[in-house]
Design an enzyme around this catalytic site. Structure first.
Site, short mmCIF file in Angstrom:
data_model
loop_
_atom_site.label_atom_id
_atom_site.label_comp_id
_atom_site.label_asym_id
_atom_site.label_seq_id
_atom_site.Cartn_x
_atom_site.Cartn_y
_atom_site.Cartn_z
N LYS A 110 1.78 -34.78 13.48
CA LYS A 110 2.63 -33.67 13.04
C LYS A 110 2.85 -32.80 14.27
O LYS A 110 1.94 -32.10 14.70
CB LYS A 110 1.97 -32.87 11.91
CG LYS A 110 2.73 -31.60 11.57
CD LYS A 110 2.09 -30.80 10.44
CE LYS A 110 2.61 -29.37 10.46
NZ LYS A 110 2.14 -28.57 9.33
N ALA A 119 5.78 -26.02 5.19
CA ALA A 119 5.53 -24.60 5.47
C ALA A 119 6.38 -23.66 4.61
O ALA A 119 7.55 -23.93 4.36
CB ALA A 119 5.76 -24.25 6.93
N GLY A 120 5.74 -22.59 4.19
CA GLY A 120 6.44 -21.52 3.50
C GLY A 120 6.40 -21.60 1.99
O GLY A 120 6.77 -20.66 1.30
N GLY A 147 2.59 -20.06 6.25
CA GLY A 147 1.65 -19.16 5.59
C GLY A 147 2.28 -17.97 4.89
O GLY A 147 1.58 -17.13 4.35
N ASN A 186 -0.31 -25.98 2.48
CA ASN A 186 -1.74 -25.72 2.67
C ASN A 186 -2.15 -24.40 2.03
O ASN A 186 -2.91 -24.35 1.06
CB ASN A 186 -2.04 -25.72 4.18
CG ASN A 186 -3.53 -25.67 4.51
OD1 ASN A 186 -3.95 -26.18 5.55
ND2 ASN A 186 -4.38 -25.09 3.69
#
Lengths: 69, 286
Positions: free
Chosen positions: B125, B213-214, B186, B235
């Site tokens: 990644k 992400a986001g 995040g 995550n």
């Protein structure tokens, strides 16, 4: 015996002239396969550590596995 | 009359066949980097309250791909987080190492080479940050690093912005997968530019696309899947939940629901009411 100045993960070290990367890293006591290494920003594969001679001013870094996103 | 929209270009006609060729009955099965997966949920492994909760969250998510990272050691060497990492290995999930923290192509290339040796995978990644405030990927360094890594035999999963042209450049560089952001890492803001994501899906129909992400809530993941994205990577939304294990399951269901809806074919929106009950004129003329 001559010594050379290097850094290991940012910390100054003196090692004997002719010291290899493998010899430097063995001193940490970690299993060789548990971390990856680079000298001056260039990756040095595990098998190449034993014949990678350290030189004055070399910056050695080691990396370990962690969790990540 | 229905005006064609970007989403109508992207949606499979009649819901019988997905763009990637999968049947609706096996909506969660897809192929990425020559690997068949049965889950469209890629899970990050950072910031969980304990190794046990991480392990349970991976199980609850059904994820078959989890992201991991590398950390520069202290001068003395030695490991922290070894208990976390052993659990990740034991989960049996495929590892997708990241290059988090890199600011240049050169750094990212070196870290990728380290990751390949350490984790025993050519999947990477690729993250190269271009702005400290937003952690926005640097499109120029990303393309440079991707080209070099592809030449070196890596399967590059670039974490990129939703800019169409820079995505096309990443494909030109040899990437076979793209991972555009939904919002800054995040932030939990969800998909802040659905138009751009729809455009990517419409313009790059054969390319596996993963929103990375986001994502904040399962509704964001549903939205990504309904747009026709192949998978979702997240995550913080799980790790920072009050109950990460239950949230992992919530996302699993959301991702499955969104994908099923996409393959089933979502009805076109209408400006005005359209009666759903078939009647002939008025029931009574009184």
């Amino acid at each position: 015996m001559t010594t050379i100045n290097i850094t290991l993960n940012g910390e100054a070290r003196q090692v004997p002239g002719g010291c290899t990367l493998a010899e430097l890293l063995e001193a940490s006591g970690q299993p060789a396969a548990s971390f990856a290494s680079a000298v001056n920003g260039e990756f040095v594969a595990r098998d190449a550590r034993a014949h990678t001679l350290l030189a004055e001013g070399d910056a050695v870094f080691t990396f370990q596995a962690i969790t990540g996103g | 009359m229905t005006t064609p929209t970007l989403s109508s270009f992207a949606a499979p006609q009649g819901g019988r066949q997905s763009p990637s060729g999968g049947r609706a009955g096996t909506a969660m099965t897809f192929s990425i980097a020559d690997t068949e997966l049965n889950s469209r949920f890629f899970l990050g492994t950072a910031s969980y309250p304990s190794p046990q909760i991480l392990q349970q969250a991976i199980t609850a998510s059904g994820a078959q791909v989890v992201t991991v990272g590398l950390k520069r050691q202290l001068a003395a060497g030695g490991g922290t987080q070894n208990d976390f990492f052993q659990l990740i290995r034991d989960s049996g999930a495929r590892l997708l190492p990241n290059t988090a923290g890199c600011r240049s192509a050169r750094e990212a290339i070196t870290l990728s080479q380290m990751a390949r040796e350490l984790f025993g995978t050519n999947w990477i990644k690729l993250e190269v940050v271009g702005d400290e405030h937003t952690l926005q990927p640097d499109p120029f360094e990303l393309v440079t690093a991707a080209a070099e890594l592809v030449r070196d035999g890596f399967e590059v999963f670039p974490y990129c912005t939703d800019d169409l042209v820079s995505c096309q450049r990443l494909l030109d560089a040899g990437c076979r997968i793209l991972m555009p952001w939904g919002a800054p890492i995040g932030s939990g803001q969800g998909l802040i530019n659905p138009y751009a994501l729809r455009t990517l899906r419409a313009r790059l129909p054969g390319v596996p696309l993963i929103v990375d992400a986001g994502i904040g809530s399962p509704a964001d993941a549903v939205q990504a899947m309904e747009l026709g994205y192949d998978a979702v990577l997240l995550n913080s939304a799980v790790a920072h939940a009050r109950d990460p294990v239950q949230m992992a399951r919530a996302f699993k269901l959301g991702i499955e629901s969104g994908r099923l809806a996409y393959e089933a074919g979502i009805m076109a929106q209408q400006d005005m009411a359209v009666a759903s009950t078939p009647v002939t004129g008025r029931p009574f003329i009184l």
